[in-house]
Scaffold this motif. Sequence first.
Motif, PDB file in Angstrom:
ATOM      1  N   VAL A 137       0.839  -1.202   0.000  1.00  0.00           N
ATOM      2  CA  VAL A 137       0.000   0.000   0.000  1.00  0.00           C
ATOM      3  C   VAL A 137       0.874   1.252   0.000  1.00  0.00           C
ATOM      4  CG1 VAL A 137      -1.697   1.322   1.309  1.00  0.00           C
ATOM      5  CG2 VAL A 137      -1.935  -1.154   1.125  1.00  0.00           C
ATOM      6  N   ALA A 138       1.909   1.259   0.851  1.00  0.00           N
ATOM      7  CA  ALA A 138       2.788   2.429   0.923  1.00  0.00           C
ATOM      8  C   ALA A 138       3.482   2.666  -0.412  1.00  0.00           C
ATOM      9  CB  ALA A 138       3.814   2.237   2.032  1.00  0.00           C
ATOM     10  N   SER A 139       3.992   1.602  -1.026  1.00  0.00           N
ATOM     11  CA  SER A 139       4.687   1.739  -2.306  1.00  0.00           C
ATOM     12  C   SER A 139       3.757   2.261  -3.384  1.00  0.00           C
ATOM     13  CB  SER A 139       5.263   0.379  -2.721  1.00  0.00           C
ATOM     14  OG  SER A 139       5.830   0.448  -4.007  1.00  0.00           O
ATOM     15  N   ARG A 140       2.550   1.724  -3.417  1.00  0.00           N
ATOM     16  CA  ARG A 140       1.580   2.138  -4.440  1.00  0.00           C
ATOM     17  C   ARG A 140       1.168   3.596  -4.244  1.00  0.00           C
ATOM     18  NH1 ARG A 140      -2.582  -0.190  -7.773  1.00  0.00           N
ATOM     19  NH2 ARG A 140      -4.398   1.181  -7.870  1.00  0.00           N
ATOM     20  N   GLU A 141       0.922   3.975  -3.006  1.00  0.00           N
ATOM     21  CA  GLU A 141       0.459   5.332  -2.729  1.00  0.00           C
ATOM     22  C   GLU A 141       1.548   6.370  -2.985  1.00  0.00           C
ATOM     23  OE1 GLU A 141      -3.113   5.993  -1.285  1.00  0.00           O
ATOM     24  OE2 GLU A 141      -2.764   4.445  -2.768  1.00  0.00           O
ATOM     25  N   LEU A 142       2.766   6.078  -2.549  1.00  0.00           N
ATOM     26  CA  LEU A 142       3.840   7.055  -2.667  1.00  0.00           C
ATOM     27  C   LEU A 142       4.286   7.261  -4.110  1.00  0.00           C
ATOM     28  CD1 LEU A 142       5.978   6.079   0.449  1.00  0.00           C
ATOM     29  CD2 LEU A 142       4.435   8.040   0.200  1.00  0.00           C
ATOM     30  N   LYS A 143       4.025   6.281  -4.966  1.00  0.00           N
ATOM     31  CA  LYS A 143       4.422   6.391  -6.366  1.00  0.00           C
ATOM     32  C   LYS A 143       3.418   7.170  -7.202  1.00  0.00           C
ATOM     33  CE  LYS A 143       7.237   2.203  -6.660  1.00  0.00           C
ATOM     34  NZ  LYS A 143       7.364   0.837  -7.261  1.00  0.00           N
ATOM     35  N   ARG A 144       2.220   7.331  -6.667  1.00  0.00           N
ATOM     36  CA  ARG A 144       1.183   8.023  -7.421  1.00  0.00           C
ATOM     37  C   ARG A 144       1.372   9.525  -7.293  1.00  0.00           C
ATOM     38  NH1 ARG A 144      -3.479   5.074  -8.634  1.00  0.00           N
ATOM     39  NH2 ARG A 144      -4.723   6.952  -8.419  1.00  0.00           N
ATOM     40  N   THR A 145       1.070  10.243  -8.378  1.00  0.00           N
ATOM     41  CA  THR A 145       1.150  11.700  -8.339  1.00  0.00           C
ATOM     42  C   THR A 145       0.178  12.257  -7.319  1.00  0.00           C
ATOM     43  OG1 THR A 145       1.731  11.733 -10.682  1.00  0.00           O
ATOM     44  CG2 THR A 145       0.999  13.804  -9.699  1.00  0.00           C
ATOM     45  N   THR A 146      -1.028  11.717  -7.319  1.00  0.00           N
ATOM     46  CA  THR A 146      -2.028  12.084  -6.316  1.00  0.00           C
ATOM     47  C   THR A 146      -2.479  10.812  -5.637  1.00  0.00           C
ATOM     48  OG1 THR A 146      -2.791  13.920  -7.687  1.00  0.00           O
ATOM     49  CG2 THR A 146      -4.228  13.228  -5.884  1.00  0.00           C
ATOM     50  N   PRO A 147      -1.870  10.454  -4.511  1.00  0.00           N
ATOM     51  CA  PRO A 147      -2.223   9.209  -3.843  1.00  0.00           C
ATOM     52  C   PRO A 147      -3.716   9.137  -3.531  1.00  0.00           C
ATOM     53  CG  PRO A 147      -0.245  10.136  -2.885  1.00  0.00           C
ATOM     54  CD  PRO A 147      -0.805  11.166  -3.818  1.00  0.00           C
ATOM     55  N   VAL A 148      -4.243   7.943  -3.569  1.00  0.00           N
ATOM     56  CA  VAL A 148      -5.646   7.727  -3.270  1.00  0.00           C
ATOM     57  C   VAL A 148      -5.966   8.282  -1.890  1.00  0.00           C
ATOM     58  CG1 VAL A 148      -7.429   5.978  -2.944  1.00  0.00           C
ATOM     59  CG2 VAL A 148      -5.685   5.683  -4.705  1.00  0.00           C
ATOM     60  N   PHE A 149      -7.063   9.013  -1.794  1.00  0.00           N
ATOM     61  CA  PHE A 149      -7.554   9.558  -0.533  1.00  0.00           C
ATOM     62  C   PHE A 149      -6.672  10.680   0.003  1.00  0.00           C
ATOM     63  CE2 PHE A 149      -8.640   4.872   0.138  1.00  0.00           C
ATOM     64  CZ  PHE A 149      -9.706   4.962  -0.710  1.00  0.00           C
ATOM     65  N   ARG A 150      -5.757  11.224  -0.794  1.00  0.00           N
ATOM     66  CA  ARG A 150      -4.966  12.337  -0.316  1.00  0.00           C
ATOM     67  C   ARG A 150      -5.141  13.492  -1.277  1.00  0.00           C
ATOM     68  NH1 ARG A 150       0.884  12.762  -1.637  1.00  0.00           N
ATOM     69  NH2 ARG A 150      -0.117  14.177  -3.109  1.00  0.00           N
ATOM     70  N   ASN A 151      -6.315  14.083  -1.214  1.00  0.00           N
ATOM     71  CA  ASN A 151      -6.563  15.199  -2.097  1.00  0.00           C
ATOM     72  C   ASN A 151      -7.281  16.303  -1.342  1.00  0.00           C
ATOM     73  OD1 ASN A 151      -9.490  14.664  -2.224  1.00  0.00           O
ATOM     74  ND2 ASN A 151      -8.837  12.816  -3.266  1.00  0.00           N
ATOM     75  N   ALA A 152      -7.324  17.456  -1.926  1.00  0.00           N
ATOM     76  CA  ALA A 152      -7.868  18.623  -1.245  1.00  0.00           C
ATOM     77  C   ALA A 152      -9.349  18.491  -0.949  1.00  0.00           C
ATOM     78  CB  ALA A 152      -7.634  19.876  -2.093  1.00  0.00           C
ATOM     79  N   GLU A 153     -10.051  17.633  -1.686  1.00  0.00           N
ATOM     80  CA  GLU A 153     -11.487  17.502  -1.466  1.00  0.00           C
ATOM     81  C   GLU A 153     -11.800  17.027  -0.055  1.00  0.00           C
ATOM     82  OE1 GLU A 153     -13.129  15.032  -4.428  1.00  0.00           O
ATOM     83  OE2 GLU A 153     -12.694  16.391  -6.085  1.00  0.00           O
ATOM     84  N   ILE A 154     -10.921  16.173   0.509  1.00  0.00           N
ATOM     85  CA  ILE A 154     -11.159  15.694   1.869  1.00  0.00           C
ATOM     86  C   ILE A 154     -11.111  16.853   2.845  1.00  0.00           C
ATOM     87  CG2 ILE A 154     -10.276  14.217   3.711  1.00  0.00           C
ATOM     88  CD1 ILE A 154      -9.252  12.328   1.632  1.00  0.00           C
ATOM     89  N   LEU A 155     -10.125  17.744   2.676  1.00  0.00           N
ATOM     90  CA  LEU A 155     -10.034  18.898   3.559  1.00  0.00           C
ATOM     91  C   LEU A 155     -11.275  19.777   3.413  1.00  0.00           C
ATOM     92  CD1 LEU A 155      -6.302  19.922   3.003  1.00  0.00           C
ATOM     93  CD2 LEU A 155      -7.272  18.676   4.925  1.00  0.00           C
TER      94      LEU A 155
END
Length: 358
Positions: A137-155
């Motif tokens: 999960v860490a490898s997949r998320e950190l390699k993405r330009t915009t990791p899943v669930f880490r976007n401004a919409e959540i804020l």
Amino acid sequence: MSILIFIAGAALLIYSAEKLIIYVVGAAAGLRISVFLLAIIFTGIEFDDVALGVALNIEDLSDVALGTVFGTAISMIGIVLALAAIISPTKVNIPRPYLALFVAAPVVLVPFIVFGPLTPVYGAVLVLLFVLFIGYVASRELKRTTPVFRNAEILEKLEVGASPGGSGTGTGHAVTRDPAEVPTDKPPFVVTVPFTKERPIPGWAAIALAVLALAGLVAGAAITSYGTQGILQDYQIQGALFGATIATLVLTLEDVFLTVEPTRKGAPELGVGNVIGSVVFGVTAKLGIILLAGGSIVVGDHVLSWHLPVLVGMTALAAYFLGTRRLRRWHGFVLLALYIAYWTVSFAVFGGAPIETD
């Protein structure tokens, strides 16, 4: 007094859950780390459950220790995820590889149980499997330009206190619009999260605050459980009835708040991460640590014939519901009904269902 203790514990649970949501999202934004990954680490890894399972196994209550593994995992789906869907139906966007791992986690137990007893060697393998899951999960998320669930919409979704009709920028910063655009009878749009443009909070500081909120969550769960025991004694409620209904919910109250509150606040990613992380952790690392610390466990026939198939089936169904990208209210009612049926059959046929008890 027991009722007051119960209320105080529940209030601390709610407060700590809300703070944990904000600080985990703040840490994700500040450190540019996936919210889903932080949710697994902060909420999926349940240290109190591990301590209980180890203690039970050391005290020659290995069957109860194994029961907590299955009981907690099944309740995460049949109670926690079900209540989240019923209370706050919402859109979800879970990558299919994560859902596949979610389904595969309990299936992995099949060969271990078939070729039982469960030994510390198996325990080491199970712990390694969870480490690999986190690494993937860490490898997949950190390699993405915009990791899943880490976007401004959540804020933006977590913003509260906005004036009616206002709209946020999704940056997580306090925003004051042009005076000409703001009606004189309404205050400017304000974000109440603690990491504003004027007062930025470092990512590691948010991590520390999240740990503090998590401690408050555990304390709230303990206080609520203590109050529940007092209510049971003070009002002479029938033990089996209480245990099969209210106590089961109370024992999962911490996870209920960690899933329902983020969903209600508009950040279901945190809640879903808690469910997926807790189930995967429970059937891998949690069981593995119990075996490593407490020794081998002899598995009863009913585990392979009943409890494990139920867990596999409910996990697969939950993954299917999440795979539709919308958690609907009827999904929750189906999962809750299946959980009640599981309890009913367990008591009727096997004389009891595994639950986590203090």
